[in-house]
Design an enzyme around this catalytic site. Structure first.
Site, mmCIF file in Angstrom:
data_model
loop_
_atom_site.group_PDB
_atom_site.id
_atom_site.type_symbol
_atom_site.label_atom_id
_atom_site.label_comp_id
_atom_site.label_asym_id
_atom_site.label_seq_id
_atom_site.Cartn_x
_atom_site.Cartn_y
_atom_site.Cartn_z
ATOM 1 C CG ASP A 47 -1.797 -1.285 1.220
ATOM 2 O OD1 ASP A 47 -2.973 -1.206 0.850
ATOM 3 O OD2 ASP A 47 -1.265 -2.362 1.585
ATOM 4 C CG ASP A 58 -4.259 -1.379 -2.595
ATOM 5 O OD1 ASP A 58 -4.739 -1.949 -3.603
ATOM 6 O OD2 ASP A 58 -4.954 -1.034 -1.626
ATOM 7 C CE1 TYR A 66 -4.233 3.098 -1.830
ATOM 8 C CE2 TYR A 66 -1.864 2.810 -1.839
ATOM 9 C CZ TYR A 66 -3.111 2.463 -1.360
ATOM 10 O OH TYR A 66 -3.237 1.455 -0.437
ATOM 11 C CG ASN A 100 -8.599 -2.864 -2.812
ATOM 12 O OD1 ASN A 100 -7.645 -3.235 -2.119
ATOM 13 N ND2 ASN A 100 -9.284 -1.768 -2.529
ATOM 14 C CG HIS A 113 -4.172 -6.228 -1.524
ATOM 15 N ND1 HIS A 113 -3.186 -5.321 -1.179
ATOM 16 C CD2 HIS A 113 -5.357 -5.568 -1.398
ATOM 17 C CE1 HIS A 113 -3.749 -4.158 -0.884
ATOM 18 N NE2 HIS A 113 -5.060 -4.282 -1.001
ATOM 19 C CG HIS A 137 -10.051 -2.807 4.751
ATOM 20 N ND1 HIS A 137 -11.104 -2.162 4.158
ATOM 21 C CD2 HIS A 137 -8.929 -2.196 4.295
ATOM 22 C CE1 HIS A 137 -10.649 -1.192 3.365
ATOM 23 N NE2 HIS A 137 -9.342 -1.192 3.448
ATOM 24 C CG HIS A 143 -7.104 -4.660 2.068
ATOM 25 N ND1 HIS A 143 -7.407 -3.807 1.029
ATOM 26 C CD2 HIS A 143 -8.303 -5.045 2.602
ATOM 27 C CE1 HIS A 143 -8.723 -3.679 0.931
ATOM 28 N NE2 HIS A 143 -9.273 -4.411 1.876
ATOM 29 C CG ASP A 144 -6.804 -3.572 7.602
ATOM 30 O OD1 ASP A 144 -7.583 -2.727 7.123
ATOM 31 O OD2 ASP A 144 -7.195 -4.541 8.266
ATOM 32 C CG HIS A 145 -3.544 1.832 4.504
ATOM 33 N ND1 HIS A 145 -3.779 3.013 3.820
ATOM 34 C CD2 HIS A 145 -3.811 0.835 3.618
ATOM 35 C CE1 HIS A 145 -4.184 2.739 2.581
ATOM 36 N NE2 HIS A 145 -4.213 1.428 2.446
#
Length: 341
Positions: free
Chosen positions: A52, A85, A88, A123, A217, A226, A252-254
Site C-alpha cells: 500500500d 495496492d 494510488y 484492489n 493483498h 478492514h 490492505h489494512d494500512h
C-alpha cells in the site's frame, strides 16, 4: 531484459525465462508460473515486505523507502515483496503512466533496493488498468519490477506462493457505484477462483520447502480498518492450515500487525503501511478470541523484514524512523539422516 519464449517441444533449458537478476522462470504442474531465486551461499535468505505504497513519495512514502534502504543494506536482502495496492488511488492508467516511475523507480533508489521486486495486485490496482502492471514493458523501464496475478517463487529454502485475492471479495462485484474494476483477466469469477484455489492447494501439497509462505493483498485475520476477509477465511484459510503454511503476508489494512492462528502454526503478518496510515483506526478483535491471538499492532507507517535459514525465521517490523517495533522468531528442527545400525 531478454525473454526466451516458452515452447512445449523444447528441452528444459528452453523453458527458462531469463532476467537480469539471474532469475529464471518455468511453468509448473499446478498451473502457476514458478520463479527460481537462489539463496545465499550459506543457505540463508532475507527480504523486505511492503504494501500500500505508491503515492509519488507523499504520506511518508519516501521516508519509509529511505529506512527500507538502510535495513536492506544491513540485512543484505535478496529481494522485496510488495503486497499490492502499488499505485494510488486508481492503479495505473496504462503501461505508459508516469506514476510508475514517479511512485516506484524514483522513490526506491538506494543500492540495497536494486533487487528483484515480486509484486501482486491489490484492489486499488484493479481500479485502473490492471493489465498495465503485468506488462513486460514495465520491466524494460525498471528491470526490478515483476508483477503477476498469482505465481510461485522457489527460493530453495522457502517457497512463496503469491495469490490474487481481489477477485475473492464480493463487494468489488456488488458495490460498483463509486468505483469500477478492470476484470479483463477474470472473465468468469467462479471459474477463476476455483482454478486458483486448486492450483494453490496442489502446489502447497507438493512443496517440500522448509518454509511455506503465502502472500495475498487482503488480510485473512486483522484488527485494522478492514478487518477479517470472510471470503478468504472460507475458501483459502483451510487450505493454508491443512498444508502447514508458516506465514500468510498481506497488505490492505494500512498498518503493521502480527496475529497467530489458534488452530495451526500459521502466523498472519500485515505489512500495508508503505505510505498513508490510518491512525487510531482499529477494531477490538473480539472475533479473534477463539481463532487467533494478537501479538502486535501498529497504526503508523513502516515495513517488515524476514530473515530465514534452515532452522530459524526472524520477523521484524519497523516504523518510519527505522525503529524496530516488534520482533518474533520461529524455530524448526533440522532433520538429520542417520545410517541404519
Amino acid at each position: 531484459m531478454a525473454i526466451i519464449p516458452y515452447k512445449k517441444s523444447t528441452t528444459l533449458c528452453s523453458f527458462l525465462f531469463l532476467f537480469s537478476f539471474g532469475l529464471c522462470l518455468v511453468t509448473t504442474f499446478a498451473g502457476l508460473r514458478r520463479f527460481e531465486h537462489p539463496t545465499k551461499e550459506d543457505g540463508s535468505m532475507s527480504f523486505l515486505v511492503l504494501g500500500d505504497w505508491g503515492r509519488r513519495g507523499a504520506f511518508n512514502q519516501s521516508q519509509v523507502a529511505f529506512q527500507m534502504g538502510k535495513v536492506g543494506e544491513k540485512l543484505d536482502i535478496d529481494f522485496v515483496v510488495s503486497t499490492g495496492d502499488n499505485f494510488y488511488d486508481n492503479g495505473l492508467s496504462s503501461e505508459h503512466d508516469a506514476a510508475f516511475e514517479e511512485s516506484f523507480t524514483k522513490i526506491y533508489t538506494q543500492n540495497s533496493l536494486q533487487k528483484q521486486w515480486y509484486s501482486i495486485l491489490g484492489n486499488h490496482d484493479y481500479r485502473g488498468d490492471a493489465e498495465a502492471q503485468l506488462s513486460p514493458l514495465l520491466r524494460k523501464i525498471d528491470n526490478r519490477w515483476l508483477c503477476l496475478r498469482s505465481f510461485v517463487v522457489n527460493a530453495e529454502l522457502a517457497e512463496i506462493f503469491f495469490v490474487d485475492t481481489t477477485p475473492f471479495v464480493n463487494m468489488y462485484f456488488t458495490n460498483t457505484k463509486d468505483h469500477t474494476y478492470d476484470w479483463r483477466g477474470v472473465p468468469s469469477r467462479k471459474a477463476y477462483i476455483q482454478t486458483l484455489l486448486k492450483d494453490v492447494e496442489l502446489a502447497l501439497e507438493k512443496s517440500s520447502a522448509k518454509w511455506k509462505i503465502v502472500v495475498g493483498h487482503h488480510a485473512i485475520r486483522s484488527i485494522g480498518h478492514h478487518g477479517d476477509t470472510q471470503e478468504l477465511i472460507k475458501h483459502l484459510l483451510p487450505i493454508l492450515q491443512a498444508n502447514d503454511v508458516d506465514f500468510y503476508m498481506n497488505g490492505h489494512d494500512h498498518c503493521l500487525e502480527h496475529i497467530s492462528d489458534n488452530k495451526s502454526g500459521l502466523q498472519f503478518l500485515t505489512s500495508g503501511a508503505g505510505s498513508k496510515a490510518w491512525r487510531g483506526d482499529m477494531k477490538n478483535g473480539e472475533g479473534l478470541n477463539k481463532e487467533g491471538q494478537v501479538n502486535f499492532f501498529y497504526d503508523g507507517q513502516g515495513f517488515m523484514s524476514v530473515q530465514l535459514n534452515p532452522t530459524q525465521a526472524e520477523i521484524e517490523f519497523y516504523d518510519v524512523f527505522g525503529n524496530v517495533l516488534h520482533s518474533w522468531t520461529a524455530s524448526k528442527q533440522l532433520l538429520l539422516l542417520h545410517p541404519s545400525i
